[in-house]
Design a protein around this motif. Sequence first.
Motif, mmCIF file in Angstrom:
data_model
loop_
_atom_site.group_PDB
_atom_site.id
_atom_site.type_symbol
_atom_site.label_atom_id
_atom_site.label_comp_id
_atom_site.label_asym_id
_atom_site.label_seq_id
_atom_site.Cartn_x
_atom_site.Cartn_y
_atom_site.Cartn_z
ATOM 1 N N PRO A 101 0.824 -1.209 0.000
ATOM 2 C CA PRO A 101 0.000 0.000 0.000
ATOM 3 C C PRO A 101 0.863 1.267 0.000
ATOM 4 O O PRO A 101 1.947 1.283 0.588
ATOM 5 C CB PRO A 101 -0.792 -0.105 1.303
ATOM 6 C CG PRO A 101 -0.050 -1.063 2.161
ATOM 7 C CD PRO A 101 0.787 -1.937 1.279
ATOM 8 N N HIS A 135 2.005 4.997 1.096
ATOM 9 C CA HIS A 135 1.923 5.747 2.349
ATOM 10 C C HIS A 135 2.180 7.230 2.082
ATOM 11 O O HIS A 135 2.347 7.652 0.923
ATOM 12 C CB HIS A 135 2.870 5.163 3.395
ATOM 13 C CG HIS A 135 4.289 5.044 2.941
ATOM 14 N ND1 HIS A 135 5.038 6.114 2.526
ATOM 15 C CD2 HIS A 135 5.093 3.957 2.820
ATOM 16 C CE1 HIS A 135 6.235 5.721 2.198
ATOM 17 N NE2 HIS A 135 6.306 4.407 2.341
ATOM 18 N N LYS A 172 6.580 0.374 3.229
ATOM 19 C CA LYS A 172 5.298 -0.209 2.831
ATOM 20 C C LYS A 172 4.749 -1.159 3.888
ATOM 21 O O LYS A 172 3.564 -1.377 3.977
ATOM 22 C CB LYS A 172 5.455 -0.929 1.499
ATOM 23 C CG LYS A 172 5.547 0.063 0.356
ATOM 24 C CD LYS A 172 5.328 -0.598 -0.981
ATOM 25 C CE LYS A 172 5.374 0.442 -2.077
ATOM 26 N NZ LYS A 172 6.246 0.104 -3.168
ATOM 27 N N SER A 180 -0.690 3.559 5.955
ATOM 28 C CA SER A 180 -0.988 3.619 4.527
ATOM 29 C C SER A 180 -2.032 4.702 4.260
ATOM 30 O O SER A 180 -2.815 5.065 5.147
ATOM 31 C CB SER A 180 -1.508 2.263 4.043
ATOM 32 O OG SER A 180 -2.777 2.027 4.603
#
Length: 263
Positions: free
Chosen positions: A15, A17, A243, A249
């Motif tokens: 995801p 951030h 990550k 995120s």
Amino acid sequence: MSAYRGRLAPTPTGPLHAGHAATFRLAHDRARAAGGHLVLRIEDIDPQRCRPEFAAACLEDLRWLGLTWDDGPVFQSERRAGFLALWELLRDGGWIYPSPHSRRDLERAPLAPHEDEPLFPPEWRQPPAPAAEWPSPAGTNWRFRVPDGEAITFTDERCGRVERVAGRDFGDFVVWRRDDVPAYELAVVADDVAMGITEIVRGEDLLTSTARQLLLYRALGATPPAFYHAPLVRDAAGRRLAKRDAARSLRALREAGVRPDEI
Ligand code: GLU
């Protein structure tokens, strides 16, 4: 439209951030301020680590942030022909060699710890390989032979003069992996050249990679673009966001009610 051509280049391994948001926002705003063209390129060359669901989530997050692009998404996983063509050029020019030594060998070797990865020992170098023996790259790692002792310098739009010494700050680096996947350095240069990118905006964790990539531009006889290395976003303890910090995120922040302008 001006001659400026930029890119947003997320890697869909997890995801996004706030650090990604900051770099992509800068890349976006610099392209827009220049009246330029922006391409969205999904850097999904590594089938072990990249997932289509992360790519889809990236697109959604970028849209949620309010970023727009003029082209793409273009998927690197569909651009292998261009990467192979560059590998052939490097092979034919004698710039690269097949290397039986893996990253794991390097980690096991008793070498000084290094910023990025352990320095590849020059005594592990091999001679360049003839095309007749190596019609394709599969089956071994391929490394670029760096000019030991040469200072690679460039003027970054934000950081000013940057210098990295080949053989001291970085060693022979992988351009194609044993599992037949092009390495980041090769894929990124192949695409930045093919797409006519005039300025690369990326995180300053990639300064040494930029020096490596300048060697690829030189081997190719291509003119490098301008570079703008963005500051890294850190957490309260001063650690770079990664990550794996799923709690930070963009997705998690959005679900917690944070608005894009607050990011
Ligand atoms: N895809 C890389 C990343 O997500 C950025 C590559 C680049 O800007 O060259 O870190």
